[in-house]
Design an enzyme around this catalytic site. Structure first.
Site, PDB file in Angstrom:
ATOM      1  N   CYS B  35       0.819  -1.209   0.000  1.00 36.66           N
ATOM      2  CA  CYS B  35       0.000   0.000   0.000  1.00 36.66           C
ATOM      3  C   CYS B  35       0.852   1.257   0.000  1.00 36.66           C
ATOM      4  O   CYS B  35       0.339   2.360  -0.023  1.00 36.66           O
ATOM      5  CB  CYS B  35      -0.909   0.040   1.212  1.00 36.66           C
ATOM      6  SG  CYS B  35      -2.151  -1.232   1.194  1.00 36.66           S
ATOM      7  N   ASP B  37       2.756   2.358   2.455  1.00 34.92           N
ATOM      8  CA  ASP B  37       2.851   2.995   3.758  1.00 34.92           C
ATOM      9  C   ASP B  37       3.360   1.982   4.757  1.00 34.92           C
ATOM     10  O   ASP B  37       2.847   0.869   4.791  1.00 34.92           O
ATOM     11  CB  ASP B  37       1.456   3.388   4.272  1.00 34.92           C
ATOM     12  CG  ASP B  37       0.942   4.634   3.621  1.00 34.92           C
ATOM     13  OD1 ASP B  37       1.745   5.551   3.418  1.00 34.92           O
ATOM     14  OD2 ASP B  37      -0.253   4.675   3.336  1.00 34.92           O
ATOM     15  N   CYS B  62       4.144   8.627   2.231  1.00 37.68           N
ATOM     16  CA  CYS B  62       3.988   9.913   1.580  1.00 37.68           C
ATOM     17  C   CYS B  62       4.097  11.046   2.600  1.00 37.68           C
ATOM     18  O   CYS B  62       4.306  10.816   3.787  1.00 37.68           O
ATOM     19  CB  CYS B  62       2.632   9.966   0.895  1.00 37.68           C
ATOM     20  SG  CYS B  62       1.291   9.670   2.032  1.00 37.68           S
ATOM     21  N   CYS B 106      -3.576   7.537   6.653  1.00 38.83           N
ATOM     22  CA  CYS B 106      -2.267   7.776   7.270  1.00 38.83           C
ATOM     23  C   CYS B 106      -2.424   7.975   8.772  1.00 38.83           C
ATOM     24  O   CYS B 106      -1.589   7.528   9.555  1.00 38.83           O
ATOM     25  CB  CYS B 106      -1.602   9.013   6.668  1.00 38.83           C
ATOM     26  SG  CYS B 106      -1.169   8.823   4.939  1.00 38.83           S
TER      27      CYS B 106
END
Ligand SMILES: Cc1ncc(COP(=O)(O)O)c(C=O)c1O
Ligand code: FES
Lengths: 402, 301
Positions: B35, B37, B62, B106
């Site tokens: 993904c 992350d 990100c 996130c």
């Protein structure tokens, strides 16, 4: 230092000369080209001239083979939907896994309507297998749609050869040449390509103007019906200023095509070499030996693309990324996945795409900041420790879930 | 480029507590490389007081993932583990002055890393109860997995059902095509066919709509039932709702957790009100319980 634009595959700056030829079509020659009065007087001639300028760039036989549309996406949709509409008995489509969404989404929708879509895979360097392609061609196939050059990696597909094969099998051939037109010389009249899409904003003309090249005699069904514009093949009052602008842009592109393949290519090569020599654990994706002259796509391992872009942006440099996070989806770009790029690298791909407006000094600026940016982010990465990746990164850091 | 708040940018460009804590005694690792992350959170916890003395993060992700990690470490330093356990993803997003809906995950990842680290300290195994799918509804930040689960669990059949149970599709409506695709898929798995004109699933309580006006007791019971049916959707967002009082046709509710004070609270309340009216077959007004004290004092005065 002024800002450095290295995202020309996304869109380009409109050339000044293009703007200049457009302005009279807003302020003076604003009449509807179908009207009979002096405000429309020169418009039809302007359109005709633009058609010839496009014709010259792509090397087609007749200027009436040029249909102006609103964008590359419209040209793509028109081509595929026309082919299936005109040949209702053929229920298969051949395309590739790495096309632009403007092709893939249309195919996905047709799949729901019962069409069989053959999405050809690519190898690790992004290349197609032509033998597999030959085996797919049959009288059941309504259309083959294969991009001329890939927007992410710049990899060029052998569309001229593929069109010959399709033609021999009696199958219509379309190519999305949005990234190729203006960067690669082409002479469509010597090929068996039946339809081709291009988009103005990738070659220094405005956004919202495109072309569908339609070989004379190719069976066709319009997407938009209405007035007689574009000989009834694309109704809707012409976007005159943009058409004239696109014509000028095509004329300039033809003039600069050698520059593109020498000077622009030299900038790309220098940046690519500089980065891969200075920065450990990065590599170029796509087919190194068969690429657009202006594009390089580099995967930086163990860090994520959006973070890189944000730091580049802070340094005044614009590029783009195939990372998941820039698109809002959770998956990295379908092009990277199709090439089987490992996830630790696919999320960290950065595309630098040049144009004739770039300068060699800008390459040096990028080379100055890039190593620092990568090092900064690697310092934050759980896959990195000290001067290199942790041993067995995928095992050493294997977080819970998914 | 995303429209990040200044706070997100600040934490991204100058992250706090980057790197692993050297003598950490709690570690939480969550995320998924596929993904894009992944986060490792390391803590140094004082064994007597259970106060978090130090927190450090290492993040692959990100801009907003790095910012969420950074702000999380700032939030929890100085907290006891019990206090930290109550930190929600909304707290993280709030500290960052908001995140775009596509990026809310996130903040979820931050909360999960924290939970995992606390479990690790206590010698427990943290189990993720939440799988993330592609974002479907941008208005309400609802992903595909969530919608699929709701469709399965509640036998949903129409887009309207999905909106009633998850909120997805209740805003700009541009995600309806994607929701239909999920319905088609899940219904096909169950051997049924998606029919866009099907009647919405009738909430079980609806069948019992009384012809005669409801007594207050009946009304309260029904309101409770409806709130119960909406609870899963709210809890999935880290929120909850509690019925405080019913006076006439007005229901006073307490929005807790993520729903409390969130910009969507007003929308959520409107949604609850709509649902109550449908089920009860009479006009119901839903008002935050905080308004009740004002009302009472007016009445007293
Ligand atoms: C290969 C390719 N096809 C199609 C398009 C879409 O063109 P337009 O933006 O003109 O619709 C693009 C632009 O991103 C592209 O790169
Ligand atoms: S995106 Fe779902 S309602 Fe707007």
């Amino acid at each position: 230092m002024s800002d450095i634009y290295l995202d020309n595959n996304a869109t380009t700056k409109v050339d000044h000369a293009v703007v200049d030829v457009m302005i009279p079509y807003f302020l003076e020659q604003y009449g509807n080209p179908s009207s009979i009065h002096k405000f429309a007087d020169g418009v039809a001639r302007g359109l005709k001239h633009a058609r010839q300028q496009v014709q010259a760039l792509i090397g087609c036989e007749h200027d009436s083979e040029i249909i102006f549309t609103s964008c590359g996406t419209e040209s793509n949709s028109t081509a595929i939907l026309s082919a299936v509409k005109a040949q209702p008995n053929k229920k298969e489509i051949i395309t590739t896994m790495v096309e632009h969404p403007a092709i893939l989404s249309v195919c996905d929708a047709l799949e729901k309507d019962g069409y069989t879509i053959h999405r050809m895979p690519v190898d690790k360097a992004g290349r197609l297998n032509l033998n597999a392609y030959k085996n797919l061609l049959s009288d059941q196939v309504a259309i083959v749609s294969v991009m001329w050059a890939n927007n992410e990696t710049g990899t060029i597909f052998p569309v001229v050869e593929m069109a010959e094969l399709a033609n021999a099998a009696g199958v219509m051939f379309h190519t999305d040449a949005v990234q190729a037109v203006g960067k690669l010389p082409m002479m469509l009249q010597d090929t068996k390509i039946d339809m081709l899409s291009l988009s103005g904003h990738k070659l220094h003309s405005p956004k919202g103007i495109g072309v569908l090249y339609l070989r004379r005699g190719t069976r066709y069904r319009p997407l938009l019906r209405g007035g007689h514009q574009e000989r009834g093949r694309r109704a809707g009052t012409e976007n005159t200023a943009s058409i004239v602008g696109l014509g000028k842009a095509c004329e300039l592109a033809l003039e600069f095509i050698e520059y593109e393949n020498t000077q622009v290519k030299a900038m790309r090569d220098r940046l690519e070499r500089g980065i891969t020599e200075q920065i450990p654990h990065c590599f170029v994706t796509g087919d190194m030996n068969n690429r657009l002259p202006n594009t390089t796509d580099i995967a930086f391992e163990y860090i994520e693309g959006e973070s890189i872009l944000m730091l580049l942006n802070k340094a005044g440099i614009a590029a783009s990324s195939g990372s998941a996070c820039t698109s809002g989806s959770l998956e990295p770009s379908h092009v990277m996945r199709a090439m089987d790029i490992p996830y630790t690298a696919a999320h960290g791909t950065i595309r630098f795409s040049f144009s004739r407006y770039n300068k060699m000094s800008e390459v040096d600026e990028v080379l100055k900041v890039m190593p620092g940016i990568v090092a900064t982010l690697r310092k934050l990465s759980p896959y990195w420790s000290g001067d290199g990746p942790v041993a067995n990164p995928e095992q050493a850091f294997a977080p819970t879930y998914s | 480029m995303w429209d990040y708040s200044d706070k997100v940018k600040e934490h991204f460009f100058n992250p706090k507590n980057a790197g692993a804590v050297v003598d950490a005694n709690a570690t939480g690792e969550v995320g998924s490389i596929s993904c894009g992350d992944a986060l490792r959170l390391t803590l140094k916890v004082d064994d007597d007081s259970e106060i978090i003395l130090e927190a450090g993060f290492q993040t692959f992700g990100c801009g907003s993932a790095i910012a969420s990690s950074s702000v999380l470490t700032e939030i929890i330093k100085g907290m006891t583990l019990d206090e930290a356990a109550k930190v929600t993803n909304q707290d993280i997003a709030d500290q960052l002055e908001g995140l775009p809906p596509e990026k809310m995950h996130c903040s979820v990842m931050g909360r999960e890393a924290l939970q995992a680290a606390i479990a690790n300290y206590r010698g427990e195994v943290w189990k993720d109860d939440h799988e993330e799918g592609a974002l479907i509804c941008k208005c309400f930040a609802i992903d595909a997995v969530m919608i699929e689960e709701m469709v399965w669990a509640n036998k949903l059949r129409t887009v309207e059902d999905v909106t009633n149970f998850t909120k997805a599709g209740g805003g700009c409506a541009s995600c309806h095509e994607d929701i239909e695709a999920i319905l088609e898929k899940v219904l096909a798995e169950k051997g049924e066919k998606f029919d866009p004109t099907a009647a919405p699933v009738v909430a079980p309580v609806k069948a019992a709509v009384a012809k005669a006006p409801l007594t207050n007791l009946q009304r309260i019971k029904k309101i409770e039932q409806v709130l119960e049916s909406l609870r899963p959707a709210l809890m999935a967002d880290g929120g909850d709702v509690e019925l405080v009082e019913v006076i006439g046709n007005t229901a006073y509710v307490n929005m807790t957790g993520a729903c409390n004070g969130c910009q969507m609270a007003a929308m959520t309340i409107a949604g609850i009100q709509q649902r109550l009216m449908e089920v009860l077959g009479e006009f119901i007004k839903v008002v935050p319980a905080t308004e009740m004290s004002k009302l009472v004092s007016i009445e007293v005065a």
